[in-house]
Design an enzyme around this catalytic site. Structure first.
Site, PDB file in Angstrom:
ATOM      1  CB  THR A  81      35.906  38.347  33.735  1.00  0.00           C
ATOM      2  OG1 THR A  81      36.394  39.687  33.868  1.00  0.00           O
ATOM      3  CG2 THR A  81      37.044  37.393  34.028  1.00  0.00           C
ATOM      4  CE  LYS A  91      39.984  45.197  33.614  1.00  0.00           C
ATOM      5  NZ  LYS A  91      38.908  44.365  33.013  1.00  0.00           N
ATOM      6  NE  ARG A 139      34.413  40.188  38.390  1.00  0.00           N
ATOM      7  CZ  ARG A 139      33.180  39.760  38.126  1.00  0.00           C
ATOM      8  NH1 ARG A 139      32.915  38.461  38.155  1.00  0.00           N
ATOM      9  NH2 ARG A 139      32.210  40.614  37.848  1.00  0.00           N
ATOM     10  CE1 TYR A 149      37.177  27.089  45.286  1.00  0.00           C
ATOM     11  CE2 TYR A 149      38.970  25.609  44.726  1.00  0.00           C
ATOM     12  CZ  TYR A 149      37.820  25.879  45.431  1.00  0.00           C
ATOM     13  OH  TYR A 149      37.323  24.944  46.290  1.00  0.00           O
ATOM     14  CE1 TYR A 177      40.782  42.477  35.814  1.00  0.00           C
ATOM     15  CE2 TYR A 177      39.948  40.641  34.522  1.00  0.00           C
ATOM     16  CZ  TYR A 177      39.716  41.729  35.328  1.00  0.00           C
ATOM     17  OH  TYR A 177      38.421  42.084  35.658  1.00  0.00           O
ATOM     18  CB  ILE A 228      40.589  47.388  30.398  1.00  0.00           C
ATOM     19  CG1 ILE A 228      41.895  47.386  29.589  1.00  0.00           C
ATOM     20  CG2 ILE A 228      39.616  46.348  29.835  1.00  0.00           C
ATOM     21  CD1 ILE A 228      42.646  46.066  29.624  1.00  0.00           C
TER      22      ILE A 228
END
Length: 291
Positions: free
Chosen positions: A46, A164, A140, A109, A135, A206
């Protein structure tokens, strides 16, 4: 999965003024990071603005990084989304022969239930020939994947090798570390918490800021892995201000501004993201010039 222990960096995608990919700057950045001690690279995550990069650009970026890396460090490729069938197809259609692992973001979403998260990653694990790192980034994706769901996936699928975790939630990190299978990797996705998580038993980070200061951040994480808390926090305290600054407006506008000040291309981003404000740019420039 020792290849994913230590400092991974989520590479940006450098752009020129005309918003085309700056491949020369990308080569320079990759070599800079490898030469200064990072342990692995994350491609098309991202932070790379993967949502606004075309399929053709992604393929060129992958090929260039593989060539530049020349087998020096492991490579992790970002493949994720909120259409499970399409993500499966992408994994199956991608040449992963030079890729060591996949980083796959929690569906965004759609806001699935915890069972929906489980079934999504179950479907990916069943088709992937390379290890998968989950992840979780609820800031987000709009919904958190719980530690219980992550541990369930870790126990059920041997090729799901780590997560992550980027919820900036210390309690969830600790729950993961307490209950995970022995070999499952809990990787910090929060630069500001990375040292503390590593000291608590995490596998490293990360990182976003790590690509601008690979030597310093790799040393910080190595201190965490070796239990050297005083030495690690001495570096952490020096970097606190810049870690806060790069996330002040949007990512990766902040880190691209740092990299511009260090000579790695310019801080151009693609809409809907915009460049760092003049005020933030000046703050970042002041830090870089005095670090």
């Amino acid at each position: 999965m020792q290849k994913f222990v230590g400092t991974g960096v989520a590479l940006i995608t450098p752009f020129k003024e005309d918003l085309s990919v700056d491949f020369d700057a990308l080569v320079k950045l990759v070599n800079f990071n490898i030469d200064n001690g990072i342990n692995y690279l994350v491609i098309n995550g991202t932070t790379a603005e993967s949502a606004t990069i075309s399929k053709e650009e992604k393929l060129r970026i992958i090929a260039l990084i593989i060539k530049t890396n020349a087998g020096r460090v492991p490579l992790v490729l970002g493949i994720g989304g909120n259409n499970t069938l399409e993500v499966k197809k992408e994994i199956q259609a991608t040449d992963l022969s030079n890729i060591d692992g996949i980083l796959s973001v929690v569906p965004y979403y759609s806001k699935p239930t915890q069972e929906g998260f489980y079934q999504h990653f179950k479907a990916l694990a069943e088709v992937s020939d390379v290890p998968i790192i989950l992840y979780n980034v609820p800031g987000r994706t709009a919904k958190n994947m719980s530690a219980v769901t992550t541990i369930r996936l870790a126990n059920d699928f041997p090729n799901i090798v780590g997560i992550k975790e980027a919820g900036n939630n210390m309690q969830q990190y600790l729950e993961l570390l307490k209950n995970k299978p022995t070999d499952f990797l809990v990787i910090s996705g929060d630069d500001d918490l990375a040292l503390g998580i590593t000291l608590a038993g995490g596998a490293g980070v990360i990182s976003v800021i790590g690509q601008a200061y690979p030597k310093e951040f790799s040393t910080l994480i190595n201190c965490g892995l070796e239990g050297k808390n005083k030495e690690g926090y001495a570096i952490h305290f020096k970097m606190m201000a810049i870690i806060d600054a790069i996330f002040e407006e949007n990512n990766p506008a902040g880190i691209k501004t740092v990299l511009q000040e260090l000579g790695f291309g310019i801080n151009q981003v693609r809409l809907p993201l915009v460049k760092a404000s003049k005020e933030l740019h000046q703050k970042i420039a002041n830090f870089v010039n005095t670090f």
